[in-house]
Design a protein around this motif. Structure first.
Motif, PDB file in Angstrom:
ATOM      1  N   VAL A 388       0.875  -1.179   0.000  1.00 54.74           N
ATOM      2  CA  VAL A 388       0.000   0.000   0.000  1.00 54.74           C
ATOM      3  C   VAL A 388       0.911   1.228   0.000  1.00 54.74           C
ATOM      4  N   GLY A 389       0.993   1.883  -1.135  1.00 53.44           N
ATOM      5  CA  GLY A 389       1.876   3.028  -1.262  1.00 53.44           C
ATOM      6  C   GLY A 389       3.317   2.671  -1.551  1.00 53.44           C
ATOM      7  N   HIS A 390       3.579   1.387  -1.737  1.00 51.47           N
ATOM      8  CA  HIS A 390       4.936   0.929  -2.041  1.00 51.47           C
ATOM      9  C   HIS A 390       4.865  -0.098  -3.165  1.00 51.47           C
ATOM     10  N   PRO A 391       5.896  -0.200  -3.999  1.00 48.24           N
ATOM     11  CA  PRO A 391       5.846  -1.174  -5.087  1.00 48.24           C
ATOM     12  C   PRO A 391       6.097  -2.599  -4.601  1.00 48.24           C
ATOM     13  N   LEU A 392       5.664  -3.533  -5.396  1.00 48.17           N
ATOM     14  CA  LEU A 392       5.962  -4.958  -5.219  1.00 48.17           C
ATOM     15  C   LEU A 392       7.016  -5.344  -6.239  1.00 48.17           C
ATOM     16  N   TYR A 393       7.965  -6.180  -5.829  1.00 51.48           N
ATOM     17  CA  TYR A 393       8.955  -6.659  -6.790  1.00 51.48           C
ATOM     18  C   TYR A 393       8.968  -8.187  -6.787  1.00 51.48           C
ATOM     19  N   VAL A 394       8.541  -8.788  -7.895  1.00 53.87           N
ATOM     20  CA  VAL A 394       8.592 -10.238  -8.061  1.00 53.87           C
ATOM     21  C   VAL A 394       9.913 -10.558  -8.761  1.00 53.87           C
ATOM     22  N   LEU A 404      -3.081  -9.420  -9.084  1.00 46.99           N
ATOM     23  CA  LEU A 404      -3.975  -9.878  -8.028  1.00 46.99           C
ATOM     24  C   LEU A 404      -3.799  -9.083  -6.741  1.00 46.99           C
ATOM     25  N   ALA A 405      -2.577  -8.624  -6.466  1.00 49.65           N
ATOM     26  CA  ALA A 405      -2.333  -7.828  -5.262  1.00 49.65           C
ATOM     27  C   ALA A 405      -2.577  -6.344  -5.507  1.00 49.65           C
ATOM     28  N   LYS A 406      -2.948  -5.993  -6.748  1.00 50.67           N
ATOM     29  CA  LYS A 406      -3.189  -4.589  -7.116  1.00 50.67           C
ATOM     30  C   LYS A 406      -1.979  -3.717  -6.754  1.00 50.67           C
ATOM     31  N   ALA A 407      -0.806  -4.211  -7.132  1.00 47.41           N
ATOM     32  CA  ALA A 407       0.442  -3.553  -6.748  1.00 47.41           C
ATOM     33  C   ALA A 407       1.144  -2.979  -7.970  1.00 47.41           C
ATOM     34  N   GLN A 408       1.890  -1.909  -7.749  1.00 44.53           N
ATOM     35  CA  GLN A 408       2.704  -1.309  -8.788  1.00 44.53           C
ATOM     36  C   GLN A 408       4.049  -2.031  -8.866  1.00 44.53           C
ATOM     37  N   ALA A 409       4.586  -2.102 -10.063  1.00 41.88           N
ATOM     38  CA  ALA A 409       5.909  -2.691 -10.252  1.00 41.88           C
ATOM     39  C   ALA A 409       6.951  -1.575 -10.268  1.00 41.88           C
ATOM     40  N   PRO A 410       8.150  -1.837  -9.763  1.00 43.96           N
ATOM     41  CA  PRO A 410       9.186  -0.803  -9.751  1.00 43.96           C
ATOM     42  C   PRO A 410      10.010  -0.768 -11.032  1.00 43.96           C
ATOM     43  N   THR A 411       9.629  -1.546 -12.021  1.00 47.83           N
ATOM     44  CA  THR A 411      10.382  -1.632 -13.264  1.00 47.83           C
ATOM     45  C   THR A 411       9.442  -1.985 -14.394  1.00 47.83           C
ATOM     46  N   GLU A 436      18.605  -3.485 -11.985  1.00 50.90           N
ATOM     47  CA  GLU A 436      18.340  -4.109 -10.693  1.00 50.90           C
ATOM     48  C   GLU A 436      18.660  -3.139  -9.559  1.00 50.90           C
ATOM     49  N   GLN A 437      19.738  -2.392  -9.696  1.00 49.92           N
ATOM     50  CA  GLN A 437      20.074  -1.379  -8.692  1.00 49.92           C
ATOM     51  C   GLN A 437      18.971  -0.329  -8.592  1.00 49.92           C
ATOM     52  N   ARG A 438      18.439   0.065  -9.727  1.00 49.51           N
ATOM     53  CA  ARG A 438      17.372   1.063  -9.737  1.00 49.51           C
ATOM     54  C   ARG A 438      16.115   0.513  -9.076  1.00 49.51           C
ATOM     55  N   VAL A 439      15.811  -0.766  -9.342  1.00 56.11           N
ATOM     56  CA  VAL A 439      14.633  -1.399  -8.746  1.00 56.11           C
ATOM     57  C   VAL A 439      14.751  -1.430  -7.228  1.00 56.11           C
ATOM     58  N   LEU A 440      15.891  -1.857  -6.726  1.00 52.74           N
ATOM     59  CA  LEU A 440      16.068  -1.967  -5.280  1.00 52.74           C
ATOM     60  C   LEU A 440      16.145  -0.595  -4.616  1.00 52.74           C
ATOM     61  N   ALA A 441      16.640   0.402  -5.359  1.00 49.67           N
ATOM     62  CA  ALA A 441      16.667   1.770  -4.823  1.00 49.67           C
ATOM     63  C   ALA A 441      15.265   2.318  -4.629  1.00 49.67           C
ATOM     64  N   ALA A 442      14.289   1.784  -5.361  1.00 50.93           N
ATOM     65  CA  ALA A 442      12.890   2.188  -5.187  1.00 50.93           C
ATOM     66  C   ALA A 442      12.288   1.630  -3.903  1.00 50.93           C
ATOM     67  N   ARG A 443      13.036   0.776  -3.202  1.00 52.37           N
ATOM     68  CA  ARG A 443      12.637   0.206  -1.913  1.00 52.37           C
ATOM     69  C   ARG A 443      11.242  -0.435  -1.981  1.00 52.37           C
ATOM     70  N   ARG A 467      20.174 -10.633  -3.112  1.00 53.95           N
ATOM     71  CA  ARG A 467      20.551 -11.291  -1.852  1.00 53.95           C
ATOM     72  C   ARG A 467      21.017 -10.277  -0.816  1.00 53.95           C
ATOM     73  N   ALA A 468      21.844  -9.324  -1.248  1.00 57.35           N
ATOM     74  CA  ALA A 468      22.358  -8.318  -0.317  1.00 57.35           C
ATOM     75  C   ALA A 468      21.221  -7.456   0.224  1.00 57.35           C
ATOM     76  N   ALA A 469      20.293  -7.058  -0.631  1.00 61.55           N
ATOM     77  CA  ALA A 469      19.167  -6.228  -0.189  1.00 61.55           C
ATOM     78  C   ALA A 469      18.282  -6.983   0.794  1.00 61.55           C
ATOM     79  N   LEU A 470      18.027  -8.261   0.532  1.00 60.33           N
ATOM     80  CA  LEU A 470      17.183  -9.048   1.434  1.00 60.33           C
ATOM     81  C   LEU A 470      17.843  -9.187   2.802  1.00 60.33           C
ATOM     82  N   ALA A 471      19.132  -9.440   2.817  1.00 60.56           N
ATOM     83  CA  ALA A 471      19.835  -9.614   4.087  1.00 60.56           C
ATOM     84  C   ALA A 471      19.867  -8.316   4.890  1.00 60.56           C
ATOM     85  N   ARG A 472      19.912  -7.204   4.188  1.00 59.61           N
ATOM     86  CA  ARG A 472      20.083  -5.912   4.847  1.00 59.61           C
ATOM     87  C   ARG A 472      18.750  -5.263   5.242  1.00 59.61           C
ATOM     88  N   ASP A 473      17.772  -5.321   4.363  1.00 63.45           N
ATOM     89  CA  ASP A 473      16.583  -4.472   4.516  1.00 63.45           C
ATOM     90  C   ASP A 473      15.265  -5.223   4.655  1.00 63.45           C
TER      91      ASP A 473
END
Length: 511
Positions: A388-394, A404-411, A436-443, A467-473
């Protein structure tokens, strides 16, 4: 006096309406595909098609806002399906089933030219069954456009019966327009279209049509075949995105890195294992037709043989032998199989091979609609609080989750294969690591990963970033097992304060 054992059957058949074979084929098609209708993650590609089709109603442009290399006609088709309401899943699967039934009915109509009613219905149903083992149980592009190809070939067979040049010309123009529309679902049918175009011109030459008239008709046929693609190009030229269209449709495919020889060998062996019965029976039936058809029917044999050859050529054109690419070849092979389904033990064996091979090879997921519905609903439920107010990244998982989740994509690269498959690295028009860096920067509020990839190799650069983003954030909030893979739902740590509610060692290293 010997009794006529076939008399009761012939008497019963004579009492049925003439359209009974088509009704039977349509009923059997629906029955065969019914276990999969409603499965939201039945296959990978059609999830993307539905997602792009839905996005078009929200002002998003294919190739610009949502990237893929399939022709515009396929996405427009799925956009039209969204008019049927619902979430589009049952709707596209029912429309696909109708396309399959139409294709099978056309197979039956063409087979009846030289085969019995029984043989014609058997090969039509064999085509429907074979789709299930070639990842064609849903709405793959070939499942849809095979109906157009079958119609075009039906026109060519009709032209073989004509002695009037005008009638042949009308059949030719109808066939070329159908093939032009088919090409807007996938470009590989262009090989079959070229063969059919040459066939119609040969028929006109045999009828003694003057060369100048043949050239004029050939021009009209080419224009009819190119008209749908020209319309798509014109639309993108008018809105200033012609470069995006040209790159995605005509350049990117040639920049894909090829799979290794071992991977292509394994793909070919998979196709033989899945469709071996149809391949063997189709080639045997083609040979039998060559031996049995008398001189006046030779043109039918050469039309069928040329169609089989051109379909194989189109299949081999891209160099990668995905099983669903073979759906295009399954169509002419099914028709050719009618030559093998004859009276006697050999014909009975051919019919059994056609029907039992795909029935026994049907994959287990075909019967797991409820399992996949439950898993998808669970993923959507776990994702929604964080998007809600944030993108989903598959990163790796069902692309339909965006819808189905009515979510925005970051890319705009919403199909997971594009950023995590190394064969796409040179074909996207961007550096996948930078993207990929741009996608993850969109948090993204939530990220979806999987326990194992569906591609032979995973791009190490983008994988390391994820992997680094998942471990960190991110924290793992759910793992959802399905029949073939487990999906991991990750939530952004600041949106889910506290320790991870779930720990799974496999989730530490997605893919």
């Amino acid at each position: 006096m010997a009794s006529d054992r076939g008399a009761p059957w012939r008497w019963a058949a004579s009492r049925l309406p003439r359209w009974w074979p088509y009704a039977l084929i349509a009923f059997v098609t629906l029955l065969i595909r019914l276990p999969t209708i409603g499965n939201p993650i039945l296959d990978f590609d059609e999830q993307l098609y539905l997602l792009v089709g839905d996005g078009m109603w929200h002002g998003q442009l294919p190739y610009v806002d949502m990237w893929d290399r399939k022709p515009l006609g396929l996405f427009a088709f799925y956009a039209a399906i969204r008019l049927l309401g619902g979430d589009g899943i049952v709707q596209y699967q029912l429309v696909a089933a109708a396309c399959v039934a139409i294709t099978a009915c056309l197979i039956r109509a063409m087979a009846r030219r030289h085969a019995s009613e029984t043989a014609a219905v058997v090969v039509a149903i064999a085509y429907v069954l074979t789709l299930n083992v070639l990842h064609g149980a849903g709405g793959q592009a070939a499942v849809i456009y095979n109906a157009l190809t079958a119609f075009a070939v039906w026109c060519a067979f009709n032209a073989n019966d004509e002695e009037r040049a005008g009638a042949v010309a009308r059949q030719a123009l109808a066939a070329m327009l159908a093939m032009g529309i088919a090409i807007q679902f996938k470009y590989t049918p262009v090989i079959e279209g070229m063969f059919l175009g040459c066939w119609f011109l040969w028929r006109l030459w045999r009828l003694g049509v003057a060369p100048t008239r043949i050239v004029a008709l050939a021009t009209a046929m080419v224009l009819a075949a190119l008209a749908p693609t020209a319309l798509a190009i014109g639309c993108y030229a008018a809105n200033g995105h012609l470069d995006d269209y040209i790159y995605a449709n005509f350049v990117s495919i040639f920049r894909r890195l090829p799979f290794s020889a071992q991977v292509r060998h394994d793909q070919a062996m998979t196709i033989i294992a899945m469709a071996g019965g149809l391949i063997a029976t189709g080639l045997w039936g083609l040979w039998q037709s060559r031996q049995r058809l008398h001189d006046t029917a030779r043109s039918d044999f050469w039309l069928l043989a040329g169609w089989v050859a051109s379909a194989f050529a189109g299949f081999a054109l891209l160099g990668d032998f995905f099983d669903f690419y073979f759906i295009t070849v399954a169509l002419p092979l099914a028709l050719a199989s009618a030559g093998a389904v004859r009276r006697g033990p050999h014909g009975f064996a051919a019919a059994c091979l056609l029907l039992l091979w795909p029935a026994l090879g049907t994959p287990a997921y075909y019967f797991l609609r409820g399992h996949y519905q439950h898993a998808t609903a669970r993923m959507v439920e776990r994702i929604q609080p964080y998007v809600v107010g944030h993108p989903l990244y598959v990163y790796d998982g069902p692309a339909v989750l965006y819808l189905l989740a009515k979510a925005q994509a970051p890319t705009r690269y919403i199909y997971p294969d594009h950023l995590n498959n190394p064969v796409e690295a040179m074909a996207l028009g961007v550096d996948p690591v930078v993207e990929e860096q741009r996608v993850l920067a969109a948090r993204p509020g939530a990220i979806v990963t999987a326990s194992r990839p569906v591609v032979p190799h995973v791009a190490p650069g983008t994988q390391a970033l994820v992997r680094a983003a998942l471990a960190r954030d991110y924290v793992l909030v759910d793992r959802v097992p399905t029949f073939d893979r487990t999906f991991f739902i990750w939530a952004r740590r600041d949106l889910h304060p506290g320790p991870a509610p779930i720990h799974d060692p496999r989730a530490d290293n997605p893919q």
